[in-house]
Design a protein around this motif. Structure first.
Motif, PDB file in Angstrom:
ATOM      1  N   GLY A 140     -12.386  23.521   9.448  1.00  0.00           N
ATOM      2  CA  GLY A 140     -12.205  23.929  10.831  1.00  0.00           C
ATOM      3  C   GLY A 140     -11.246  23.800  10.993  1.00  0.00           C
ATOM      4  N   GLN A 141     -10.440  23.006  11.202  1.00  0.00           N
ATOM      5  CA  GLN A 141      -9.556  22.238  12.338  1.00  0.00           C
ATOM      6  C   GLN A 141      -8.286  22.799  12.475  1.00  0.00           C
ATOM      7  OE1 GLN A 141     -10.789  20.876  14.471  1.00  0.00           O
ATOM      8  NE2 GLN A 141     -12.608  21.128  14.304  1.00  0.00           N
ATOM      9  N   PHE A 142      -7.165  23.476  12.635  1.00  0.00           N
ATOM     10  CA  PHE A 142      -6.376  23.527  12.940  1.00  0.00           C
ATOM     11  C   PHE A 142      -5.749  22.078  13.402  1.00  0.00           C
ATOM     12  CE2 PHE A 142      -2.416  24.877  16.342  1.00  0.00           C
ATOM     13  CZ  PHE A 142      -1.603  24.846  14.806  1.00  0.00           C
ATOM     14  N   ASN A 143      -4.580  21.912  12.642  1.00  0.00           N
ATOM     15  CA  ASN A 143      -3.800  21.019  12.562  1.00  0.00           C
ATOM     16  C   ASN A 143      -1.847  21.360  12.528  1.00  0.00           C
ATOM     17  OD1 ASN A 143      -1.978  18.835  12.241  1.00  0.00           O
ATOM     18  ND2 ASN A 143      -3.197  17.869  10.162  1.00  0.00           N
ATOM     19  N   PRO A 144      -1.438  21.332  13.727  1.00  0.00           N
ATOM     20  CA  PRO A 144      -0.050  21.772  14.191  1.00  0.00           C
ATOM     21  C   PRO A 144       1.147  20.994  13.597  1.00  0.00           C
ATOM     22  CG  PRO A 144      -1.322  20.887  16.402  1.00  0.00           C
ATOM     23  CD  PRO A 144      -1.721  20.118  15.243  1.00  0.00           C
ATOM     24  N   ALA A 145       0.624  20.142  12.938  1.00  0.00           N
ATOM     25  CA  ALA A 145       1.450  19.368  11.766  1.00  0.00           C
ATOM     26  C   ALA A 145       1.691  20.382  11.089  1.00  0.00           C
ATOM     27  CB  ALA A 145       0.884  17.700  11.440  1.00  0.00           C
ATOM     28  N   ASN A 146       0.676  20.717  10.358  1.00  0.00           N
ATOM     29  CA  ASN A 146       0.653  21.350   8.919  1.00  0.00           C
ATOM     30  C   ASN A 146       2.170  22.906   9.348  1.00  0.00           C
ATOM     31  OD1 ASN A 146      -1.210  19.564   7.687  1.00  0.00           O
ATOM     32  ND2 ASN A 146      -2.632  21.416   8.357  1.00  0.00           N
ATOM     33  N   VAL A 147       1.816  23.513  10.456  1.00  0.00           N
ATOM     34  CA  VAL A 147       2.879  23.815  10.238  1.00  0.00           C
ATOM     35  C   VAL A 147       4.606  23.311  10.649  1.00  0.00           C
ATOM     36  CG1 VAL A 147       3.726  25.783  12.536  1.00  0.00           C
ATOM     37  CG2 VAL A 147       1.491  25.326  12.338  1.00  0.00           C
ATOM     38  N   VAL A 148       4.536  22.588  11.847  1.00  0.00           N
ATOM     39  CA  VAL A 148       5.888  21.746  11.527  1.00  0.00           C
ATOM     40  C   VAL A 148       6.222  21.454  10.476  1.00  0.00           C
ATOM     41  CG1 VAL A 148       6.630  19.829  12.392  1.00  0.00           C
ATOM     42  CG2 VAL A 148       4.582  20.904  13.904  1.00  0.00           C
ATOM     43  N   ASN A 149       5.517  20.899   9.400  1.00  0.00           N
ATOM     44  CA  ASN A 149       5.917  20.551   8.148  1.00  0.00           C
ATOM     45  C   ASN A 149       5.982  21.832   7.026  1.00  0.00           C
ATOM     46  OD1 ASN A 149       5.540  18.369   5.639  1.00  0.00           O
ATOM     47  ND2 ASN A 149       4.124  20.578   5.236  1.00  0.00           N
ATOM     48  N   PHE A 150       5.527  22.993   7.498  1.00  0.00           N
ATOM     49  CA  PHE A 150       6.168  23.655   6.353  1.00  0.00           C
ATOM     50  C   PHE A 150       7.326  24.362   7.264  1.00  0.00           C
ATOM     51  CE2 PHE A 150       6.306  28.568   6.545  1.00  0.00           C
ATOM     52  CZ  PHE A 150       6.015  28.900   4.812  1.00  0.00           C
ATOM     53  N   LEU A 151       7.393  24.255   8.186  1.00  0.00           N
ATOM     54  CA  LEU A 151       8.534  25.188   8.917  1.00  0.00           C
ATOM     55  C   LEU A 151       9.920  24.342   8.129  1.00  0.00           C
ATOM     56  CD1 LEU A 151       7.301  25.509  12.307  1.00  0.00           C
ATOM     57  CD2 LEU A 151       7.962  27.651  10.539  1.00  0.00           C
ATOM     58  N   ARG A 152       9.498  22.947   8.499  1.00  0.00           N
ATOM     59  CA  ARG A 152      10.915  21.784   7.755  1.00  0.00           C
ATOM     60  C   ARG A 152      11.383  22.147   6.934  1.00  0.00           C
ATOM     61  NH1 ARG A 152       8.458  16.373  10.576  1.00  0.00           N
ATOM     62  NH2 ARG A 152       9.885  16.418  12.818  1.00  0.00           N
ATOM     63  N   GLY A 153       9.743  22.072   5.655  1.00  0.00           N
ATOM     64  CA  GLY A 153      10.164  22.650   3.669  1.00  0.00           C
ATOM     65  C   GLY A 153      10.541  24.450   4.089  1.00  0.00           C
ATOM     66  N   LEU A 154      10.363  25.029   4.992  1.00  0.00           N
ATOM     67  CA  LEU A 154      10.589  26.470   4.625  1.00  0.00           C
ATOM     68  C   LEU A 154      11.886  26.689   3.716  1.00  0.00           C
ATOM     69  CD1 LEU A 154       9.861  29.694   4.863  1.00  0.00           C
ATOM     70  CD2 LEU A 154      11.139  29.707   7.060  1.00  0.00           C
ATOM     71  N   ASP A 155      12.809  26.099   3.567  1.00  0.00           N
ATOM     72  CA  ASP A 155      14.652  25.787   2.669  1.00  0.00           C
ATOM     73  C   ASP A 155      14.076  25.994   1.804  1.00  0.00           C
ATOM     74  OD1 ASP A 155      15.918  27.243   5.442  1.00  0.00           O
ATOM     75  OD2 ASP A 155      16.838  25.322   5.829  1.00  0.00           O
ATOM     76  N   GLN A 156      13.008  25.295   1.360  1.00  0.00           N
ATOM     77  CA  GLN A 156      12.959  24.382   0.092  1.00  0.00           C
ATOM     78  C   GLN A 156      11.931  25.286  -0.779  1.00  0.00           C
ATOM     79  OE1 GLN A 156      11.519  20.548  -0.140  1.00  0.00           O
ATOM     80  NE2 GLN A 156      13.213  19.813   0.992  1.00  0.00           N
TER      81      GLN A 156
END
Length: 601
Positions: A140-156
């Motif tokens: 139930g916790q939001f982790n901003p690192a998951n957003v950053v990680n997703f955005l960094r890998g968006l091109d892939q």
């Protein structure tokens, strides 16, 4: 303060926007045609918003873009008409807002830059949509690192995933800048202390009063006569209260498109021709895929969840037993027992998770690609499948999951606690099984270490054929409707034909111009538009309209235009008002005749 002052002066703009949007919604219906309503517009110009002409082609382009987005997000090939109508409304609302509010954003210099947007997405207080999408369901916790990680890998990511994210981001950006504007508006509007005092006094003040009640009903209506002159006088006095919106009343007949005897016979023959081949088939799932109208259902069913026509048989028969042909809910079917297992109540499992950059809830430290994750997972799967005693060691070494330090042990779980592909494996295989499964979290090497309880479940292969109207049947019913419409072009002939043919007539009254449905018909916009066409008059009979499984021919009974109702249409209401006035005079005279100023006497 200059910005706040500018907004404060324009506080009434919000009301204007709402009013304009309501008016504009009426115009939006014209976007389905090439009509030109506004003077000076080209044939494809259907509205003007703040001096800008709106071309139907631009609007349709926006609608199509939203429809395609809906298909991608919901993984569907077609969109129901009701959803299409909602999408059209959304597109029109967006267009109105963009042109009305967009100019205000520019005027006061309001914008949302890429850096600000990124900061809002990856901060501790992100928009609700971001928080929901990147919250760990387990904690139930939001982790901003998951957003950053997703955005960094968006091109892939796959092109479809990137496009979906860009659409998602665009929608959030619109919401955020609208929120900023609304916040500025709210800061620019305030209530004075004097207004607060008056409000508190009017709502919390205590007053004492004596009064008497003389009810109008104590005087019978029969004792009060009303003349035509009094009706006319009252009408002139209160006619502004009888403003009416435009409305239409229609009557219509339906020619329902039902399967013919020939259609039934062809559906039955289709199933009969495949009965023996299905009985002897050694690849039932492939046979269903190639021959059934419905999709292959690979799920195991508990007793009581199958059709009553086959439920008892399938739980007592041998695998391979076939039932049918039989008819159920307008469908001919063959059902064959494909498999039976003991389905556990709970399972104990462990797994080794091989994630990749951008996968659901992936650790920010994971940098491998999906292809690299698959190769590694496959190699470990082959090793532990040969020697399951190595499972604990490899889980502690390679797993990207949170249970890595306990050898990947997930403990005991009930059905439904895992993602579908994972769930199917651990509940459909036996204790000791080692498997390889892909989910949104990555690739899993799974080992079932225990199972408890259980009950029989079955998989049933079903070959079905829908009993549906053929093209010839559609043509036949259309011919009936078209002949009816062609021969009966006025109210008198319409009514006579209805009586002669013993057709059921339905009535739809008080149809407003923006109505989407009428009694008995969903998605009725084409019929509503017909009723409001400029040259339409009571007694007109429509062409044939097609709605789902029926053809409809309608007659316009009456048309009420926007404005003040005529005196005859509100005569009953006027009589009530005049009688009320006369009764008030009688009751007032009774009070005066009492001869006292003290109501307690």
């Amino acid at each position: 303060m200059a910005v706040i002052g500018s907004i404060r002066k324009r506080a009434g703009l919000l009301i204007g926007i709402i009013a304009f949007a309501l008016i504009a919604f009426i115009l939006s219906d014209l976007l389905n045609s090439n009509s030109s309503l506004l003077s000076g517009g080209a044939e494809t110009d259907v509205a003007i918003i703040k001096g800008e002409k709106i071309d139907v082609r631009d609007f349709e382009s926006d609608v199509n873009e939203l429809i395609e987005s809906y298909k991608r997000n919901n993984q569907v090939a077609t969109v129901e008409q009701e959803i299409v109508e909602q999408i059209r409304e959304q597109a029109w609302s967006d267009m109105v807002n963009e042109r009305l509010l967009g100019s205000q954003y520019k005027q006061i210099g309001l914008h949302l830059g890429p850096a600000e947007l990124f900061d809002m997405f990856t901060g501790q207080n992100p928009p609700p949509q971001i928080r929901q999408a990147f919250t760990d369901p387990a904690t139930g916790q939001f982790n901003p690192a998951n957003v950053v990680n997703f955005l960094r890998g968006l091109d892939q990511q796959e092109p479809a995933v990137r496009l979906q994210w860009l659409e998602f981001e665009k929608g959030i950006q619109k919401d955020l800048i609208r929120q900023k504007y609304n916040q500025l508006i709210s800061k620019g509007i305030y209530v004075t202390s004097e207004e607060v005092k008056r409000f508190n006094k009017s709502t919390n003040g205590a007053f004492t009063a004596d009064y008497i009640v003389l009810d109008y009903t104590t005087i019978p209506d029969s004792e009060v006569e009303v003349s035509d002159e009094e009706i006319k006088s009252k009408y002139n006095e209160v006619k502004k209260n009888f403003k009416r919106e435009a409305s239409r009343k229609i009557e219509y007949v339906s020619f329902d498109i039902t399967p013919s005897d020939q259609d039934r016979a062809e559906a039955k023959k289709y199933i009969d021709d495949r009965t023996e081949e299905f009985r002897t088939s050694d690849d039932d799932s492939l046979f269903v895929v190639l021959n059934a109208d419905s999709k292959w259902d690979n799920t195991y069913k508990a007793k009581g969840t199958l059709s009553p026509m086959i439920d008892s048989i399938m739980f007592s028969a041998d695998v391979g037993t076939m039932v049918g042909p039989y008819e159920e809910n307008g469908v001919f079917k063959l059902a064959k027992l494909y498999d039976r297992i003991n389905y556990p109540d709970s399972v104990k499992v462990r797994h080794i998770l091989f994630s990749w950059q951008g996968a659901e809830r992936a650790n920010p430290q994971v940098t491998r690609t999906p292809q690299e994750a698959r190769v590694l997972a496959d190699s470990i799967y082959k090793i532990v499948k040969e020697d399951v005693s190595l499972f604990d060691q490899y889980a502690r070494t390679y797993s990207d999951g949170p249970t890595k330090n306990v050898g990947g042990d997930l403990g005991w779980a009930k059905e439904g606690q895992f993602t579908p592909a994972f769930n199917d494996f651990v509940f459909q295989k036996k204790t000791g099984a080692v498997g390889f499964v892909q989910t949104e979290f990555g690739f899993h090497v799974i080992n079932i270490t225990g199972q408890s309880g259980g009950s029989p479940r079955v998989r049933v292969a079903v070959v079905d054929r829908l009993i549906e109207p053929s093209s010839e049947t559609f043509e036949y019913h259309y011919g009936l409707a078209n002949e009816f419409s062609g021969k009966n072009r006025d109210a008198a002939s319409f009514d006579a034909a209805v009586k002669e043919m013993n057709l059921a007539v339905r009535t739809a009254d008080n149809i407003i111009e923006t109505a989407k449905t009428i009694p008995g018909i969903d998605a009725a916009r084409p019929l509503v538009r017909w009723a409001y066409e400029g040259n339409r008059k009571p007694g007109d009979v429509s062409k044939v309209f097609s709605f789902d499984d029926t053809y409809v021919v309608a007659k316009l009974v009456s048309a009420t235009e926007k404005g003040i109702a005529d005196i005859e249409s509100v005569r009953t209401e006027l009589e009530v008002l005049v009688k009320k006035d006369k009764k008030a005079e009688i009751l007032s005279e009774k009070i005066r005749a009492a001869g006292s100023n003290n109501i307690n006497e």
